[in-house]
Design an enzyme around this catalytic site. Structure first.
Site, PDB file in Angstrom:
ATOM      1  N   CYS A 344     -32.916  26.759  31.426  1.00  0.00           N
ATOM      2  CA  CYS A 344     -33.473  25.731  30.531  1.00  0.00           C
ATOM      3  C   CYS A 344     -34.109  26.290  29.255  1.00  0.00           C
ATOM      4  CB  CYS A 344     -34.456  24.838  31.265  1.00  0.00           C
ATOM      5  SG  CYS A 344     -34.441  24.973  33.035  1.00  0.00           S
ATOM      6  N   ARG A 373     -33.873  34.890  41.327  1.00  0.00           N
ATOM      7  CA  ARG A 373     -35.181  34.487  41.832  1.00  0.00           C
ATOM      8  C   ARG A 373     -35.516  35.330  43.047  1.00  0.00           C
ATOM      9  NH1 ARG A 373     -34.504  27.929  41.321  1.00  0.00           N
ATOM     10  NH2 ARG A 373     -33.992  27.968  39.105  1.00  0.00           N
ATOM     11  N   GLN A 391     -25.848  28.727  38.670  1.00  0.00           N
ATOM     12  CA  GLN A 391     -26.015  27.272  38.639  1.00  0.00           C
ATOM     13  C   GLN A 391     -24.917  26.656  37.780  1.00  0.00           C
ATOM     14  OE1 GLN A 391     -30.065  27.310  36.993  1.00  0.00           O
ATOM     15  NE2 GLN A 391     -30.719  26.296  38.866  1.00  0.00           N
ATOM     16  N   ASP A 393     -25.093  24.508  35.595  1.00  0.00           N
ATOM     17  CA  ASP A 393     -26.226  23.911  34.911  1.00  0.00           C
ATOM     18  C   ASP A 393     -25.804  23.163  33.647  1.00  0.00           C
ATOM     19  OD1 ASP A 393     -28.877  23.402  34.779  1.00  0.00           O
ATOM     20  OD2 ASP A 393     -29.507  25.446  34.299  1.00  0.00           O
ATOM     21  N   HIS A 395     -28.024  20.838  30.352  1.00  0.00           N
ATOM     22  CA  HIS A 395     -29.217  20.161  29.865  1.00  0.00           C
ATOM     23  C   HIS A 395     -28.808  19.139  28.832  1.00  0.00           C
ATOM     24  CE1 HIS A 395     -30.854  23.866  31.632  1.00  0.00           C
ATOM     25  NE2 HIS A 395     -31.708  22.993  32.116  1.00  0.00           N
ATOM     26  N   LYS A 479     -37.033  12.434  39.407  1.00  0.00           N
ATOM     27  CA  LYS A 479     -35.723  13.032  39.665  1.00  0.00           C
ATOM     28  C   LYS A 479     -34.944  12.300  40.731  1.00  0.00           C
ATOM     29  CE  LYS A 479     -37.578  16.399  42.887  1.00  0.00           C
ATOM     30  NZ  LYS A 479     -37.504  17.718  43.452  1.00  0.00           N
ATOM     31  N   HIS A 525     -32.236  17.796  33.199  1.00  0.00           N
ATOM     32  CA  HIS A 525     -31.570  18.929  33.853  1.00  0.00           C
ATOM     33  C   HIS A 525     -30.632  18.329  34.900  1.00  0.00           C
ATOM     34  CE1 HIS A 525     -35.191  21.569  32.899  1.00  0.00           C
ATOM     35  NE2 HIS A 525     -35.740  20.380  32.917  1.00  0.00           N
TER      36      HIS A 525
HETATM   37 ZN   LIG Z   1     -32.936  23.203  33.663  1.00  0.00          ZN
END
Ligand SMILES: [Zn+2]
Ligand SMILES: [Zn+2]
Length: 653
Positions: A344, A373, A391, A393, A395, A479, A525
């Site tokens: 992000c 992580r 991910q 991912d 945005h 979310k 996200h």
């Molecule tokens: Zn994010």
């Protein structure tokens, strides 16, 4: 004589019905007043939002939900009570055993025990189970007694159980209770089921070592896991499920199918993808990329590390810095980088590269971003708990009035992904703010209301099966999380969509509105797979390694019957390659039966058995994995069939 009318209390049931009872009535009494059959099923009760013993007197007007085996809290109460029963059995079999904690868990319960100099093996568990069955048949009631701290300490000092003494020392006087069933007494807050007779079927599943209170500084205790059921049928079903789950374990199948590997030398929790697994990943990526491009996403690529200041700005450093991989130092004084824990912040910086107007929004940046992580050794598990993962991912930066439309589009995309991969059963959890306390949330009341409403409405309009949870939203936004049910009925959390008012603020993201003023965009996200690692793990277990044809690493195994058909096999392989079909030849001089068996075990969707006859007729004899012989056909017909199945992304049957 004067009759004094007894004051009655009002009991409100979940359907809104209100009935009157005398004060001191128990949930079990109430169940009996409804029907004896119901009373036989009541394990515990939810009184005014608190789970309590069904035998606890109710003194004031209350809401009441009777909890049975179908309720999560009913099961938990039964399993925790089973831990007490196991402790009673252990004490009978191993006098002097000391007891730590015995909670219920997601599937069953455990108890941490100290056997002194003795040891216990999995073979001994049968005997413990038998003792538990014997004790359960006594229908001993779980009797609650409130005790003073001094009495509690005296009891366990006499018994010589230092773990209980340690626990009691941390409790406040006046809040301590004992529960006794049969001849066994434990320190416990409760609740418990009415009596041991509810526990009909028992299975002690495994033994592990566990440090007292999870600290390596303390003594290692023995943890015994178990599970119980109200009948044998459910226990049998559970055991079958466990067996099937073992067969489908993605760690086992991943090795057998040569998809991924771990190396301690490379580092724990860092999966590496073998060619077949890497190609499977690529196909999944391409599949999602195509869908994303059609939905207006733009690809971006960002580095694996970021300056520490990036995460200071985002707030991640403050929140997770200590529990994460530590900063990487460069020879330059004071320059520090972090392994990227999320994409992000990078994407926020990309948003800022050029000024945006309201007409430019939404901007949708997508990246298969690999993040790192830190997870403790003990937490690592195959591909589902790792230290490095990718991910899927993206945005989305949009105006507050666009949140709903963006949400709908993301839900569409997630549903398309799940349906294409034969996850037909899924639910969504909508996480909203606390019902009344709004102090901990970031962002304006107006925007939150807009977003929460948008999520609820979008989910409803898309026909999603949802549960709404209050007080589950992050401080920075509401979310929606998708839970899929796999072929074994297990639930997995996969995709997620999350609104964020925090990062746009921290990174000072802006757009110029129609009013010519500066405004903050809303950030969303989202990741339909969650991560490729986790998704592939779930997919492997869902389909037991039998991937749909469009994903299968090897689609066709060519099996020449003897050396005489080797040349023809090579010709077929060449033609399949031209038709973009992934095929391999098994040219070992093994019996054809063995070759078929092994291809079956390797879960290769199609096998082509080629002998001299097939070569002479220029045809192929086709077998389908787990289905058998499909007959003989010209190669062209076969390739058309395969290509159609792939193009339609035919799901697993
Ligand atoms: Zn994010
Ligand atoms: Zn208890």
């Amino acid at each position: 004589m004067v009759l004094i009318a007894k004051r009655m209390i009002n009991i409100t049931f979940p359907d809104g019905a209100v009935r009157q009872y005398e004060p001191g009535v128990t949930a079990l009494d109430i169940a009996k007043s409804i029907s004896e059959g119901l009373a036989r099923k009541v394990l515990a009760a939810n009184v005014n939002g608190q789970v309590v013993d069904a035998t606890r007197p109710i003194l004031t007007d209350s809401t009441l939900q009777l909890l049975t085996w179908v309720d999560k809290d009913g099961k938990a109460t039964m399993w925790h009570s089973s831990a007490h029963l196991m402790a009673e059995a252990l004490e009978a079999l191993y006098p002097g055993v000391k007891l730590g904690y015995g909670p219920s868990i997601e599937n069953g319960f455990y108890y941490d025990i100290d056997l002194g100099d003795r040891t216990i093996s999995e073979d001994d568990l049968k005997q413990v189970e038998a003792k538990m069955v014997e004790l359960s048949k006594r229908n001993s009631e779980y009797v609650r007694k409130e005790v003073s701290k001094a009495d509690a300490l005296a009891y366990f000092t006499e018994k010589g159980d230092q773990y209980k003494i340690e626990t009691i020392n941390e409790l406040a006087d006046g809040s301590i209770s004992f529960y006794t069933q049969g001849g066994f007494t434990d320190l416990c807050r409760g609740p418990h089921i009415p009596n041991t007779g509810f526990i009909k079927s028992i299975k002690l599943t495994s033994i592990a070592g566990a440090y007292w209170r999870g600290s390596e500084k303390n003594k290692m205790l023995t943890r015994i896991y178990g599970i119980t059921f109200p009948n044998q049928k459910e226990l049998d079903e559970y055991l079958t499920l466990i067996e099937e789950a073992k067969k489908r374990d993605h760690r086992k199948l991943g090795k057998e199918l040569e998809l991924f590997a771990f190396s301690e030398k490379v580092g724990l929790g860092l999966p590496m993808w073998l060619p077949k697994g890497a190609m499977l990943r690529e196909r999944l990526q391409r599949f999602l990329q195509e869908a994303q491009i059609a939905s207006g996403y733009l690809p971006v690529v960002t580095p694996h590390i970021g300056n520490k200041n990036l995460y200071v700005t985002s707030g991640h450093y403050e929140k997770y810095g200590k529990d994460s991989f530590q900063p990487i130092h460069t020879p330059e004084e004071g320059e520090e980088f972090m392994l990227k824990p999320m994409n992000c912040p990078h994407h926020c910086e990309l948003y800022k590269v050029s000024p945006k107007s309201y007409k430019d929004l939404p901007v949708r940046f997508a990246e298969f971003g690999t993040v790192y992580r830190y997870e403790q050794h003990g937490e690592l598990h195959g591909l589902t708990r790792v230290r490095g993962f990718t991910q899927d991912d993206a945005h989305l930066f949009c105006r507050p009035d666009q949140v709903k439309e963006e949400f709908q589009k993301v839900i569409d995309l997630v549903m398309y992904v799940f349906n294409s991969l034969s996850f037909t059963e899924y639910t969504a959890q909508i996480s909203l703010r606390h019902k009344t306390d709004r102090s901990k949330y970031m962002g304006s009341e107006e925007n939150w209301e807009l977003a929460e409403k948008a999520i609820i409405e979008s989910a409803a309009e898309k026909g999603l099966n949802t549960v709404v949870e209050y007080d589950e939203a992050a401080f920075y936004g509401p979310k929606l999380d998708f839970m899929v049910k796999d072929a074994l009925g297990r639930k997995w959390q996969l995709g997620t969509i999350q609104v964020d008012y925090n990062l746009p603020e921290r990174f000072e993201l802006e757009y110029i509105g129609a009013d010519n003023q500066k405004h903050r965009p809303v950030m969303i996200h989202r990741a339909p797979f969650g991560s490729l690692e986790r998704f592939i793990a779930v997919l492997i277990e869902h389909c037991a390694g039998k991937f749909p044809l469009w994903l299968a690493p090897t689609q066709v195994k060519i099996l020449p019957i003897s050396d005489k058909s080797q040349a023809y096999a090579e010709k077929v392989a060449e033609l399949l390659k031209k038709a973009e079909i992934r095929a391999e030849i098994d040219d070992r001089s093994e019996k054809i039966g063995k070759k078929i068996r092994e291809a079956e075990l390797a879960k290769i969707p199609y096998m082509l058995v080629l002998g001299e006859k097939e070569a002479a007729d220029n045809v192929v004899a086709v077998r389908r994995q787990s289905k058998g012989d499909l007959g003989t056909m010209p190669l062209e017909q076969f390739t058309t069939m395969i290509n159609e199945e792939v193009a339609n992304r035919k799901p697993i049957e």
